[in-house]
Design a protein around this motif. Sequence first.
Motif, PDB file in Angstrom:
ATOM      1  N   SER A  24     -10.878  41.828 -67.688  1.00 17.01           N
ATOM      2  CA  SER A  24     -11.200  43.212 -68.032  1.00 17.01           C
ATOM      3  C   SER A  24      -9.957  43.968 -68.483  1.00 17.01           C
ATOM      4  O   SER A  24      -9.990  44.724 -69.456  1.00 17.01           O
ATOM      5  CB  SER A  24     -11.809  43.936 -66.836  1.00 17.01           C
TER       6      SER A  24
ATOM      7  N   LYS B  15     -18.204  46.556 -72.656  1.00 21.59           N
ATOM      8  CA  LYS B  15     -19.507  47.164 -72.387  1.00 21.59           C
ATOM      9  C   LYS B  15     -20.464  46.146 -71.790  1.00 21.59           C
ATOM     10  O   LYS B  15     -21.201  46.442 -70.858  1.00 21.59           O
ATOM     11  CB  LYS B  15     -20.119  47.713 -73.687  1.00 21.59           C
TER      12      LYS B  15
ATOM     13  N   TYR C 198     -11.984  38.003 -63.200  1.00 24.45           N
ATOM     14  CA  TYR C 198     -12.813  38.977 -63.919  1.00 24.45           C
ATOM     15  C   TYR C 198     -12.035  40.274 -64.155  1.00 24.45           C
ATOM     16  O   TYR C 198     -12.080  40.853 -65.243  1.00 24.45           O
ATOM     17  CB  TYR C 198     -14.079  39.246 -63.098  1.00 24.45           C
TER      18      TYR C 198
ATOM     19  N   PHE D 134     -24.007  43.394 -63.516  1.00 21.17           N
ATOM     20  CA  PHE D 134     -23.943  43.788 -62.103  1.00 21.17           C
ATOM     21  C   PHE D 134     -24.960  42.999 -61.282  1.00 21.17           C
ATOM     22  O   PHE D 134     -24.642  42.512 -60.192  1.00 21.17           O
ATOM     23  CB  PHE D 134     -24.199  45.288 -61.963  1.00 21.17           C
TER      24      PHE D 134
ATOM     25  N   TYR E 236     -19.619  45.219 -68.080  1.00 25.49           N
ATOM     26  CA  TYR E 236     -19.933  46.238 -67.084  1.00 25.49           C
ATOM     27  C   TYR E 236     -21.327  46.825 -67.282  1.00 25.49           C
ATOM     28  O   TYR E 236     -21.584  47.953 -66.910  1.00 25.49           O
ATOM     29  CB  TYR E 236     -18.863  47.338 -67.091  1.00 25.49           C
ATOM     30  N   SER E 237     -22.231  46.023 -67.828  1.00 25.41           N
ATOM     31  CA  SER E 237     -23.619  46.455 -67.966  1.00 25.41           C
ATOM     32  C   SER E 237     -24.354  46.236 -66.646  1.00 25.41           C
ATOM     33  O   SER E 237     -23.857  45.573 -65.736  1.00 25.41           O
ATOM     34  CB  SER E 237     -24.296  45.682 -69.096  1.00 25.41           C
TER      35      SER E 237
END
Length: 145
Positions: free
Chosen positions: A93, A113, A89, A121, A116-117
């Motif tokens: 990224s 975006k 991951y 999470f 990492y929303s």
Amino acid sequence: MSFWRRTVGWLAERLWLPVLMLDLAILPGIPLCNRLLDRMLAVGKPCKWTFVGAQCGTCGGTHCAQSFLQGAFAEAFWHNPMVFCWILYAIASGLLLNVGFVLGQKWAVTALKKMYSMSAFYVALAAYILFTICRNLPLFLQWIG
């Protein structure tokens, strides 16, 4: 034009050089990380969870990271599948960060975006909790029976 699009456009114009410099700084750090992991494993302090007989979700994470840095990907996955997925991951990224800011591709910024929303999470947190329970399932079955 929306505020977000203006902000992303402004960042994409100005962040390509710092991101590229960060990439160049990371490459020499890989052998240093491997040496640091060797020293951490040489200390041999057991995890506090092992005293109660359970394994936390990150048990084997240091071995996983070391095997991954040495290129033994199957062994890294065997040590801890969850940490292995976190490493992948992080690599994804980093690649999207480069594609988004160095090459100026807007779809990569959109993908970052979403990665990492808050919903991502919560999915990661639920996967961690489920993985921790499943890896200790025989232990819980012994306590019940």
